[in-house]
Design an enzyme around this catalytic site. Sequence first.
Site, PDB file in Angstrom:
ATOM      1  N   ASP A  34       0.850  -1.191   0.000  1.00 29.32           N
ATOM      2  CA  ASP A  34       0.000   0.000   0.000  1.00 29.32           C
ATOM      3  C   ASP A  34       0.887   1.243   0.000  1.00 29.32           C
ATOM      4  O   ASP A  34       1.723   1.412   0.889  1.00 29.32           O
ATOM      5  CB  ASP A  34      -0.903  -0.027   1.236  1.00 29.32           C
ATOM      6  CG  ASP A  34      -1.687   1.260   1.431  1.00 29.32           C
ATOM      7  OD1 ASP A  34      -1.893   1.985   0.447  1.00 29.32           O
ATOM      8  OD2 ASP A  34      -2.087   1.523   2.584  1.00 29.32           O
ATOM      9  N   ASP A 111      -5.176 -10.767 -15.836  1.00 27.05           N
ATOM     10  CA  ASP A 111      -6.344 -11.637 -15.809  1.00 27.05           C
ATOM     11  C   ASP A 111      -7.335 -11.211 -16.886  1.00 27.05           C
ATOM     12  O   ASP A 111      -7.613 -10.021 -17.039  1.00 27.05           O
ATOM     13  CB  ASP A 111      -7.024 -11.556 -14.440  1.00 27.05           C
ATOM     14  CG  ASP A 111      -6.744 -12.773 -13.580  1.00 27.05           C
ATOM     15  OD1 ASP A 111      -7.067 -13.881 -14.037  1.00 27.05           O
ATOM     16  OD2 ASP A 111      -6.204 -12.616 -12.475  1.00 27.05           O
ATOM     17  N   ASP A 213      -9.556 -16.410 -16.691  1.00 25.93           N
ATOM     18  CA  ASP A 213     -10.368 -16.847 -15.565  1.00 25.93           C
ATOM     19  C   ASP A 213     -11.548 -17.701 -16.025  1.00 25.93           C
ATOM     20  O   ASP A 213     -12.288 -17.315 -16.937  1.00 25.93           O
ATOM     21  CB  ASP A 213     -10.874 -15.606 -14.818  1.00 25.93           C
ATOM     22  CG  ASP A 213     -11.625 -15.936 -13.559  1.00 25.93           C
ATOM     23  OD1 ASP A 213     -10.987 -16.473 -12.627  1.00 25.93           O
ATOM     24  OD2 ASP A 213     -12.828 -15.661 -13.494  1.00 25.93           O
ATOM     25  N   GLU A 267      -7.352 -20.937 -16.836  1.00 24.87           N
ATOM     26  CA  GLU A 267      -7.706 -21.536 -15.553  1.00 24.87           C
ATOM     27  C   GLU A 267      -8.588 -22.729 -15.901  1.00 24.87           C
ATOM     28  O   GLU A 267      -9.759 -22.585 -16.202  1.00 24.87           O
ATOM     29  CB  GLU A 267      -8.459 -20.544 -14.670  1.00 24.87           C
ATOM     30  CG  GLU A 267      -8.812 -21.130 -13.314  1.00 24.87           C
ATOM     31  CD  GLU A 267      -9.765 -20.263 -12.514  1.00 24.87           C
ATOM     32  OE1 GLU A 267      -9.747 -20.367 -11.273  1.00 24.87           O
ATOM     33  OE2 GLU A 267     -10.543 -19.491 -13.116  1.00 24.87           O
ATOM     34  N   HIS A 342      -4.206 -17.254  -5.369  1.00 28.91           N
ATOM     35  CA  HIS A 342      -5.168 -16.436  -4.643  1.00 28.91           C
ATOM     36  C   HIS A 342      -6.453 -17.188  -4.304  1.00 28.91           C
ATOM     37  O   HIS A 342      -7.224 -16.743  -3.452  1.00 28.91           O
ATOM     38  CB  HIS A 342      -5.530 -15.198  -5.475  1.00 28.91           C
ATOM     39  CG  HIS A 342      -6.283 -15.541  -6.726  1.00 28.91           C
ATOM     40  ND1 HIS A 342      -5.707 -16.231  -7.769  1.00 28.91           N
ATOM     41  CD2 HIS A 342      -7.574 -15.320  -7.089  1.00 28.91           C
ATOM     42  CE1 HIS A 342      -6.595 -16.406  -8.722  1.00 28.91           C
ATOM     43  NE2 HIS A 342      -7.747 -15.866  -8.338  1.00 28.91           N
ATOM     44  N   ASP A 343      -6.685 -18.327  -4.962  1.00 26.83           N
ATOM     45  CA  ASP A 343      -7.879 -19.125  -4.710  1.00 26.83           C
ATOM     46  C   ASP A 343      -7.611 -20.308  -3.793  1.00 26.83           C
ATOM     47  O   ASP A 343      -8.516 -21.123  -3.556  1.00 26.83           O
ATOM     48  CB  ASP A 343      -8.447 -19.654  -6.030  1.00 26.83           C
ATOM     49  CG  ASP A 343      -9.264 -18.608  -6.777  1.00 26.83           C
ATOM     50  OD1 ASP A 343      -9.797 -17.701  -6.113  1.00 26.83           O
ATOM     51  OD2 ASP A 343      -9.369 -18.704  -8.012  1.00 26.83           O
TER      52      ASP A 343
END
Length: 570
Positions: A34, A111, A213, A267, A342-343
């Site tokens: 950040d 993505d 995706d 994916e 991330h999944d």
Amino acid sequence: MEKEYADSSNNGNFERVWWKEAVVYQIYPRSFKDSNGDGVGDLKGIISKLDYIQSLGIDVVWLNPIFSSPNDDNGYDISDYQGIMKEFGTMEDFDELLGGLHERGIKLILDLVVNHSSDEHRWFIEARSSRDNPYRNFYHWWPAEKGRPSHRFSFFDVNNDAWKYDERTNSYYLHYFSVKQPDLNWENPHLRNEIYRMMRFWLDKGIDGFRMDVIPFISKDTTYPPLPDHYNNDYVRYYSEGPYLHKYLQEMNREVLRKYDIMTVAEGIGVNTGTAMDFVDPDRKELNMLYHFDVTGIGLLPYEFKAPDPNGYDLVYFKDVFTRWDNTYAEKGWGTVYLANHDNPRMLTRWGSDSEEFRDVSSKMLTTFLLTMRATPYYYMGDEIGMSNIKFDDIEDYQDIETRNMYLHIYRTGGDTQRFIENQKITARDNSRTPFQWDSTANGGFTSAGSTPWLKVNPNYNTVNVSAQEKDPESILNYFRKLIQFRKSELTLVYGSYTLLDRDNPHVYAYKRELNGNILIVILNFKPHEASVWIPEVDLSYSKVVISNYGDTIGRPDKLRPFEALIFSL
């Protein structure tokens, strides 16, 4: 022209291709760094860490969605495919990031989320305004006067129902995922042309490819018949076997992909070894590679949502899965290898040990596995320092729509919510999404001290962080760098044949990689105790240990220490 090299694995030739030799590093932007103190990672934060990314030795960055989004599913619900999410920055920031990566010799893939959009995308806003709107056919609708449509399962819906009633037009719309993620209608050529135009926009900017995706879901039987009995509630397989899927992918290749020197990865949800070549056979002119889901279900109990088996996972089955997929690409096509993203939860917690005793060696062992298989490795940010699951006790700490909605579903149906929370400590997606741990300052250096991160930082940031590991030549981080350089120096680890050894060993994963007479033997103990290995077909008496995760060269091929990883050169 790409140079050809003799390949002893099939007595033919292979072409050196950059995306086969690459190591892909996945960045979840919301959690990386950040820059402005709002508690959310952003593009300027990534820019500030470009030198660190370069120092890893990776070749490609895969960036999770950065497009405009209301964030129902953390950016996978896109409201403007050519805009940048305000929390992440501006298009100027993106251009700077892309330029900074390219200056450092690193490629960038984005993505491509085109099975569905956000319900706040202008296309859907128009589509739901009236039945005769020009954008109506950009989505899948079912008029209510025909009764309720046949059941379709939704992954993120509280009721597991993929049809949402829309009162304004007295119709239902289809959403395989969240109610705020209506599925796009690929039957409509105007929709497809809009998607191809958008893809060219990003490729003309200079990006180096797409991770696509849930791309196997884009084709639907738009008569929406009842699900055939032989699918037995196997929604994933049904969704991935639409009638025009490969027609659309071949059209995408013809209209867009083949015109650029890029990498494309699907994916591959719902794809198995019998259907994989339909996507990646070079003669079919569709995509370069896909990643499968067979590994993600290993060690989970059947008939329960992401519930880990208390007895752990079966390593023999684990080996069989990876060996079966390697065999799929033995003659043509190309594979991928990953243990986290991330999944999925942190690879250290899921596949190794996040205990203080074994964190270092098990993390290094898993890295050794990923970087010595015949496939393009996909490595998730933070795994290079041994980040682990945060294991929340309270549902209120979770931010992920999948966890929160499944919890609500279990609660409403009288299920065991406490058991669900215990299971999520191992398998929840938020475990991998906690902020990156840069140093031991407040919030792990992810955001300023007075800020509140969007997701809690793992409390172990005081000891598990980049700053501490930079100073330690034997750290997990420096081992990762070392292994990448070793892989780059050994084409055998990229293009060489793969042969599984000691298949029935329940503790050790051993295999041979061979190219043009050069042989490397990889032996990995996946268990927190000593283990023996039996590979009489390979004579290691005159071999040399070239890599050891214990930092020495005394490793024995017959008796391995806990989580020991050894690479022998013959």
